[in-house]
Each structure stands twice: as C-alpha cells, then as structure tokens.
Design an enzyme around this catalytic site. Structure first.
Site, short mmCIF file in Angstrom:
data_model
loop_
_atom_site.label_atom_id
_atom_site.label_comp_id
_atom_site.label_asym_id
_atom_site.label_seq_id
_atom_site.Cartn_x
_atom_site.Cartn_y
_atom_site.Cartn_z
N HIS A 277 -34.27 -30.04 -25.11
CA HIS A 277 -35.28 -30.83 -25.82
C HIS A 277 -36.66 -30.17 -25.68
O HIS A 277 -37.39 -30.01 -26.67
CB HIS A 277 -35.29 -32.25 -25.25
CG HIS A 277 -36.18 -33.19 -26.00
ND1 HIS A 277 -36.46 -34.46 -25.54
CD2 HIS A 277 -36.85 -33.08 -27.17
CE1 HIS A 277 -37.26 -35.06 -26.39
NE2 HIS A 277 -37.51 -34.25 -27.40
N GLU B 126 -36.72 -27.07 -27.72
CA GLU B 126 -36.90 -27.39 -29.14
C GLU B 126 -38.39 -27.53 -29.47
O GLU B 126 -38.86 -27.03 -30.50
CB GLU B 126 -36.16 -28.68 -29.49
CG GLU B 126 -36.40 -29.21 -30.89
CD GLU B 126 -36.58 -30.71 -30.93
OE1 GLU B 126 -37.57 -31.17 -31.53
OE2 GLU B 126 -35.73 -31.42 -30.36
N HIS B 127 -39.13 -28.19 -28.60
CA HIS B 127 -40.58 -28.34 -28.80
C HIS B 127 -41.31 -27.00 -28.65
O HIS B 127 -42.20 -26.67 -29.43
CB HIS B 127 -41.15 -29.33 -27.79
CG HIS B 127 -40.93 -30.76 -28.15
ND1 HIS B 127 -41.96 -31.64 -28.39
CD2 HIS B 127 -39.79 -31.49 -28.30
CE1 HIS B 127 -41.47 -32.84 -28.67
NE2 HIS B 127 -40.15 -32.77 -28.62
N GLU C 180 -42.56 -38.80 -24.07
CA GLU C 180 -41.62 -39.26 -25.09
C GLU C 180 -40.40 -39.91 -24.45
O GLU C 180 -39.96 -40.99 -24.86
CB GLU C 180 -41.17 -38.08 -25.96
CG GLU C 180 -40.12 -38.46 -27.00
CD GLU C 180 -39.49 -37.27 -27.69
OE1 GLU C 180 -38.53 -37.47 -28.44
OE2 GLU C 180 -39.94 -36.13 -27.47
#
Length: 954
Positions: A79, A82-83, A180
């Site tokens: 994750h 991905e950012h 998040e």
C-alpha cells in the site's frame, strides 16, 4: 476488429528501428460476442510479461498494469509502495506527477488500488495523444520510480514533531497511509471484514493486512520498501491490460520501448499457495468500538459463518458458486433473507455477507450485524437449519430464472467505464494464472449451468451439501463492542510511540528534526512540472456533440424521447413534483421512496411482487430529488424520480408493474418490519441533505422519526404521500431506447398514462416550491466549508469552477495532504451554487480550516500562472466531457433543464476564463466578509475544537 485479428495472427511482429524482431507472442485471439469485443492474449518474449487486449468499439480507452503483491507482514508495504511510486520517477522526477497529470490531461479515470494480493494501476481517456502521455507516466512510475526517502516518510510513516519547526513540541506518528489506515479501521465493518479474511485464510499472505495495520506500519523501513519494489514490480510479475478502439500495435511498441526492453526475465516467488483445509471448524472473536448511533445499544454484535470454497481459477465452478450465493441471500424470496432478516434478530446482513472471489480460494459468508449477544446460538442454529432446508428443497425455478435474467441485463447494459469494470472483473483470477478470457464467456457459462441443472435437478443442492453442509473449513467469527476500545487503541499507539522514542539517541532526535524541516521545505517548494507531458487547451473540442431529443406529451404529461444505441434495453424515468405535498408529509418522503417498490400490489404480496420485478426488469427504484434551479439560487425543485429499465421484450411488463404500483399498491400490515428497517436507513439520507438549501428538510429534524416506536402513524402517512406524488398532474417522463423500439416505448408510456388517469384529481392551484436558502450555516458530512455563490447560468459560474480546480491542485493538495497528512482535500463548485472546501481522513482539522482561508488569499493575490489556469481548464473539461452512457443521454435536460445550448455557452465561458476573472471571483465571493458560509467537522472529538468556544460539539 477483423483487421485487428488479421494483423495480430502473425505473432504481433513489431518493428523497432531497422530491426524486425518478434517481441510479443500471440497466444490466442478470441471473439467474445456477449460483450461485443475481441480478446487478444499475448506474452512478452524476453520477460514473460502477460498481456491481454480487449478490442471494442469504445472511445474510452483503458490501460492497466497489475503486479502480484504478496506481503508477509502487516506493515502495509504494498500500500505504501503504491503511494510512493507515484511520487516521482526517473523521466518525471517532479513531486507527485500522478496528481499533476490530473491537470494536464483529459483522463476519464486515474487511480491505483492495493488489493490483498495484487496492486493495480489503471487509467482511461478518450484522447489518443492523452493515452500515450499517461502511458509514459504510468510505465515510468511503476518500473522506474525514484522511491526517495522523504516520499516514503510523507506517504508511509515518520516520526516528526507535532510542530515541525518546534523541536520542543512532542514527537508523533505522521504519514498519509498511517492516517488513512487509522481511518479505515475506525469503521467497524472494515475492521470485521479484515479479521474475517485474516482468520479464514491464516497460512499465507491473507493472514496479514496488505493495506497496513496502524501499529505495524511504523515497523516498515525505507530499505524494505525498495526491496519489495525490486522483487515484485518486475515485468515477469506483471499483467498488462488494454481496452478500447485504439490500435494494439501502438500500445505494444510504446510499452516495449519505454519499459520492457530494459528488463530480463526473472522468476518471481510471489505465487500464493492454496490454503490447507481444516479438519474441523473454528471459532473466534474480535472487539470493536461502540456505535453511538445504534438504535439499540444492546444490539451491536455481529456474527458470521464463513466457508472456504474452491479455487477461483476454476472459472465455471466460481461462476456457479457466485450464482448459488445470490440465490441464497438476495432479495425477499431467498432462504437466508426469510430465515435471518424477517425475524428481526439483527438490523441487517453483515456487510461481509456473500460470495467473495477476491482471494485465490473463494469464500462465502453468511451472518448478521446489529444483534444481541444472547442471540448468538440462535443465529448459528438458523444458519445450519437453513442450509439443511436448501439441501432438502432446493430453489424455485422462478428464482433461478430471475437470476439468469439479471445476468442478461448486466451483459446488455452499457456503462461509461466498461473497460475499468472489465479490468477489475478479471484481476483476481488472472492474478493467480487463471484464464481471464474464459471469465468473459458469460453466455457459455450460463448455457453450461443450465445444462447441469437439466442433467441433475439436484445440482445446486449437491453444491450446498458439499461446500456448506459437509465443509469443515468453516469459521464462526463474532464481534462485540468494547467501551474501552478506542482508549485501548490510543494506549497501544502511545506505547508503540514510546518504544520508538526511548531508543532514540541525541543524534536521532536531531536527525528527526532536520528531516522534518527538510520535508516541510520540499512540500513548500513549487515544483517544476515541465518534464511532464501535457495536452493543450487547444486540444479540447470547442463544440459539444449534440444529443437530439424529441419532446412530446402522453395523456397530457410531458415526455422526452431520446433515441440511442441501448443494445436492446429500454430506460424509463419519471419525475414527480412535491409541489402539492403538505408540509407535514415532506419529512417522510425518503421513507416513502425506500419502501414503495418493495410492497405488494393487488393480489401479490411483497415477495411475489419482488419476483415479478426481478423477472421482468433490471430494477425499479424511487429516489428523492432536490434539483437546484439554473438561474436562481433560492429556487429548488423537490420531487421524486422513478427509474427502471428492461429488455425490449419486457417493455409492456415493466409499465404494467408501474401501473400496479400507482393503482394497486397495498400497504399490508405485514410490511411494518420492512418499513421500520427502511425508516432507520432514511436517517442517513436526511442527515446527508441537511447541507442543501432546502428549508423544509432542515426545519424537520430526523429525531422526530428516529424516536418513533409506534409505526401506525407512519403507515397512515404513506398512502397520503402516494396520492400526492403518484399523480400524473405532477409528472414528466423520459424514455431512452433504440430508434427501432422508440415508437413501441412511446405507446407504452401513453397506455401507462391512461392506466393511471384515475389518480388525476382536481386540486387547488399550488404556488411552485420556493425554498429560501439557509444563510446562517450550510452543512456537509465531512470537514467542510461551504460558501454561497452563483447558479449555473451565471457568467461567474465558469470562473468559480476553474478556481476550485486550480486552488485544489496548486495550493490545497500540498497544504492538506502533503503537509497536513489528510488522505485528501480540495475545493469544488457545485451546481446548486455552493463553493465547497473539503477534506477527509484528516488528522489536523484546525490546520485544514486555516488552509481553506489560505487558499482564498492565495487566489486573491493571483499567485498563479497562465499554465496553472490552462491545467485547471484541462481538469475541468475532463469532467465536463466525461463519457455519457446511452441510458443517460439527455438526462441533464430532463432533470435540470440544461440544454445543449446552455452547455455550449458554459463551455465557451470556461475557455474564456482569465487571470483577472479568477482573482475577481475569489475576492467577491470567497473573501472574508463577502461570503455567506458555514463550516462543519464530522469525526471523533478533537481536543483543539473542544477548547474553542466558537464551536458547538454534538
């Protein structure tokens, strides 16, 4: 498509310079008539990268690349990666090129997703040059990212002083993904779903949190992130997908030149092994935060039984199990609906209920949320008994017929994001080396399914026996609220923080402070984005395509007909005005809309009526509408919209169903339970609309309904609402159909109006509904500031649209997300005349409110360039020119009265917006003392807000 096939059958030979070489091998070219496409499967010779192209007559072309990403811990490495890959690459080293391309292209979609076992990067656009530009940025981002340490700190996690410039302020965890995931796991349903997967599939990657568990994220290092990229983001571990009407050969050339030619084949060790099957069922329990809005504090428990099924690469078996799941749980005729929902043991099915094909082995989950702890054993018994009953009696033929009809509707309905839906649909199966093309052969699977039923009438019952009755790989997971849950989370985070801090040396403290300043400096520096490719405003079509509509009447009711290539479908809408509805009934309109298509009609009870709707339509719905006037801010139309669709052969049946709802609707006493459940759900709708300048909804708070225990008074109101709303005097209609079927559709509308003519009653003239906007406050459910400005037709509306987009890209994104750590934030201009600032999953609410004001001052000072304005125009036009499905053509004119001529005028104003226009509207509408605005924050109690006497904490 024929030309495409002929050019690819010679192994996709691609010319590279003067050397002719075979780069991709074509495995198979397959026509897929169900979806009007031709699929081409290829493999890259040098790296083994897999490639699938879906050639279809659709200008909204899509690209995606996905990697199998299989973390073995919960640090959230896929994750955060991905950012981070989207924070700059070798060819495009500027910070956040991904976000900047939103303002340099006409993309119809740009995003990235982290699933449990893969990461996908898709985009779509209708512009060929834009496709090439975006493809260059995406390829460089995923294969050649910078992966700078400061980007990792910003997007993932970091230790930083609460005030970065003050070394005496306390240290704390920061980071976009860290914040998040705290937000994700503050939601009880997300928390439960994550635990369910982790505990049902405990032996490999599914046992961890791919998105990152907040307390594990701070264990991830920058080196580990880079290593994960090196081992997972390689063409040998990649699957490329393209879709649309652009030439495949051009895609292959660009991908080969800019990415694949720079790699050699590897053997990535990313395969997910099958989960070992349990020899006996397991039971587990988790806790969650109490829900302060729960109707009954004693009913906050969740219980589900989850069953491990077969491998999703067996596409027909997965298709069968998906159908079986729908038969078991969908609609009031399904066995589990009757057994679990109707007795009102819980508030609803758990959000995790149903078939899940997102992991290598599929699963099926059944259970309830909103139940009392005392009912745990009862629910377990009901689930077991219902499975026994299904094995014994099976399903009614009409249920199966209705489900297959639904599949036929889904195949024929055309969406504007078909390519994206296709990419998502095949992702999981393809990720585990299943055949993605076989998934697309829906008619073939349906025919095989029907043949299996014909050969073995107990085919489905045998599946239930095997996968549910005899399955020992079954998890029973319960969840209950813990009053100290949030407190325990805070304590655990503080303990984790102290563990990190206590091992820090003086040099470490100095390094943290200096990196905080360094990151702040980078975030505050204007980035040179000239390295990024960009379209020009001159690339935008100056004139919109015209959508012809025919305006007429049927039984005195206005009817709009729009002939479109709807692929054998007919779409019907009717708008019913609330003008004649008494004030005391308006608060019940959302409830009325929620239940009106779920009741019995004539001799049919609500179950039989639901079956008719499923057999003859693609669904029938009624929804509240509050439509702003295009000329006056204080004028709104309130009403309800009837919507339905059907196959052309079922056109008379669809209108007969509407006629029965108008003329033969029965408010049975047995429907009280259904009404009460809908009543609770309506509270959310009412709250959501409190920000609208619709005084009638604002004056009547939801508490009046929420506190009702006796439904008799409500039941008496619903027929009264029906008499006012389901009345031809208040209606206008719209039909979208093929030219060949339009006359038949118009005839059915005429007959429909004749059938409901009895509802037409003499009424005293009613003044049109004029709703005065509330000037003291405007509320929206998020952290937001809403400002009253101008309606759609006003000359300044276009300037405010451009200003919102530019302010988001050039100021608010950096302040709210990069510096503040929120997941997102920005500004938008709404059709109702509200200019809104917003943020979400935001840990710094007061700082964000300052950023909103800072954005206005930035705009008033004119701190932007012509390039900034042009980029904002591109971004606005990407939304203005977003593709519209044949089913929705002409809908803006029907609902809002916005004609093509009005759209063209708005378009010309967008083109004409200047620097002076932007600074002018920023000062006149958004400057302090100039605006009528309100501010709201929704979320956990905030210390800084609680101490501020100007805020009311509710």
């Amino acid at each position: 498509v024929g030309f495409l096939c002929s050019t690819l059958l010679y192994n996709a030979t691609v010319r590279l310079g003067k050397i002719k070489m075979i780069v991709f091998q074509t495995f198979k070219v397959t026509a897929v008539p169900d979806l009007f496409l031709t699929s081409v499967k290829l493999s890259h010779d040098a790296t083994g990268a897999q490639y699938l192209h879906a050639a279809r007559d659709d200008s909204n072309n899509l690209f995606s690349v996905q990697f199998r990403t299989t973390p073995m811990d919960s640090t959230g490495v896929p994750h955060i990666l991905e950012h981070t890959v989207l924070c700059g690459s070798q060819r495009f080293p500027c910070r956040d090129p991904f976000f900047k391309m939103l303002n340099r292209s006409l993309s119809t979609f740009m995003n990235a997703f982290t699933a449990s076992d893969y990461t996908m990067y898709p985009f779509s656009t209708q512009n060929a040059k834009d496709f090439q530009n975006l493809l260059s940025v995406y390829l460089d981002a995923v294969f050649f990212p910078c992966l700078r340490e400061l980007d990792f700190c910003q997007e993932g996690w970091r230790l930083e002083h609460e005030t970065p410039t003050d070394p005496s302020s306390r240290l704390m965890f920061k980071g976009v993904v860290f914040n998040e995931m705290k937000g994700v796991f503050s939601d009880n349903e997300s928390l439960y779903a994550q635990h369910l997967q982790n505990k049902l599939l405990p032996d490999h990657t599914y046992a961890v949190v791919s998105g990152g568990a907040p307390l594990d994220i701070p264990d991830l290092t920058w080196e580990q992130l880079k290593h994960f990229h090196a081992t997972h983001y390689h063409p040998s571990n990649a699957r490329f997908f393209t879709y649309g009407d652009l030439p495949l050969e051009q895609h292959l050339q660009q991908i080969e030149k800019e990415a694949l030619s720079k790699f050699e084949r590897t053997e990535p060790n990313t395969a997910v092994p099958p989960q070992a099957h349990w020899d006996k069922p397991r039971v587990d329990h988790v806790t969650c935060r109490p829900d302060a809005l729960a109707p009954d504090p004693m009913k906050q428990n969740t219980l589900c039984m989850s069953y491990l099924l077969g491998d999703i690469t067996d596409t027909f078996e997965a298709f069968t199990l998906s159908l079986l799941s729908s038969l078991m749980i969908s609609g009031p005729n399904s066995p589990f609906y009757k057994a679990l929902i109707e007795p009102e043991i819980g508030s609803d099915f758990s959000s995790s209920v149903g078939f899940d094909g997102s992991t290598r082995q599929a699963s099926f989950t059944i259970g309830l949320q909103g139940m009392a702890e005392d009912n745990t054993e009862t629910v377990k018994h009901i689930i077991a008994q219902t499975i026994d009953d299904i094995v014994a009696t099976g399903f009614e033929e009409e249920q199966i017929e209705a489900l297959l009809h639904k599949i036929e509707i889904q195949m024929k309905h055309q969406s504007t994001s078909f390519g994206l839906a296709l990419a998502s649909y095949i992702a999981s199966c393809w990720n585990h080396d299943g055949d993605p093309v076989q998934l697309l052969k829906i008619s073939e699977n349906v025919s095989r399914f029907q043949q299996c039923l014909k050969e073995n009438p107990r085919y489905l019952q045998d599946k239930v026996q095997h996968y549910f009755k005899d399955n020992t790989h079954r998890l029973t997971l319960t969840m209950s609220p813990d009053e100290r849950f949030l407190e325990k989370q805070a304590e655990a985070e503080e303990q984790k923080l102290q563990e990190k801090i206590q091992n820090l040396s003086d040099a470490d403290h100095k390094d943290i402070y200096e990196k905080g300043l360094q990151l702040l400096a980078v975030q505050s520096t204007t980035q040179d984005a000239s390295c990024l490719p960009a379209l020009k405003v001159s690339d935008i079509e100056p004139i919109i395509p015209y959508t012809p509509v025919q305006l007429g009447t049927a039984g005195g009711v206005p009817v709009q007909c729009c002939e479109q290539p709807t692929n054998g479908m007919v779409y019907f809408r009717a708008m019913c005005n609330l003008n004649s509805l008494p004030e005391d009934l308006k608060i019940y309109v959302p409830l009325f809309c929620s239940v009106i298509t779920k009741l019995g009609c004539g001799e049919l009870d609500y179950r039989q009526q639901a079956q008719r709707i499923e057999l003859k339509t693609g669904g029938m719905s009624v929804s509240p509408q509050i439509i702003p006037d295009t000329d006056q801010l204080d004028l709104y139309e309130q009403g309800i919209m009837l919507s339905s669709s059907c196959l052309e052969r079922n056109l008379p049946d669809m209108f007969q169903l509407w006629s029965d709802i108008f003329n033969r609707l029965v408010f049975f006493q047995e429907t009280e339970k259904e009404i009460f459940k809908s009543l609770c759900k309506c509270i959310d709708f009412i709250l959501m609309h409190l920000h609208r300048p619709a005084g009638d909804l604002q004056r009547d708070g939801p508490g009046e309904i929420a506190e009702l225990t006796d439904l008799t008074s409500v039941l008496r109101k619903l027929p009264r609402i029906k008499r006012h709303l389901l009345n031809p005097e208040n209606m206008r209609c719209a039909v979208n159909a093929t030219p060949q079927k339009m006359s038949d559709a118009a005839g059915e509308v005429e007959r429909f109006m004749g059938n409901i003519a009895a509802n037409r009653k003499e009424r005293k003239p009613v003044r049109p509904t004029v709703v005065e906007s509330v000037r003291s406050s405007s509320w929206i459910i998020c952290e937001s500031e809403c400002v009253r400005t101008v309606p759609f037709s006003h000359a300044d509306y276009a300037s405010l649209c451009i200003l919102a987009r530019m302010m988001t890209a050039k100021f608010l994104h950096g302040e709210i997300r990069e510096k503040g750590g929120a997941y997102g934030g920005g500004a938008r201009m709404g059709g109702g005349g509200l200019f809104s600032f917003y943020s979400y999953r935001d840990p710094n609410s007061t700082q964000t409110l300052s950023a909103f004001r800072g954005g206005v001052e930035w705009a008033r000072a004119g701190k932007f360039t012509q390039q900034d304005i042009d980029e904002a125009k591109l971004s606005v036009f990407s939304a203005v020119d977003a593709p519209v499905a044949p089913s929705d053509k002409g809908l803006g004119r029907f609902l809002n009265g916005i004609t093509d001529e009005m759209k063209q005028r708005h378009r010309e104003r967008l083109f004409a917006v200047t620097n002076k226009n932007l600074t002018d509207v920023a000062g006149r509408y958004l400057g302090v003392g100039q605006q009528t605005c309100g501010v709201a924050i929704l979320g956990p109690e905030n210390e800084s807000i609680r101490k501020d006497p100007s805020w009311v904490v509710k």
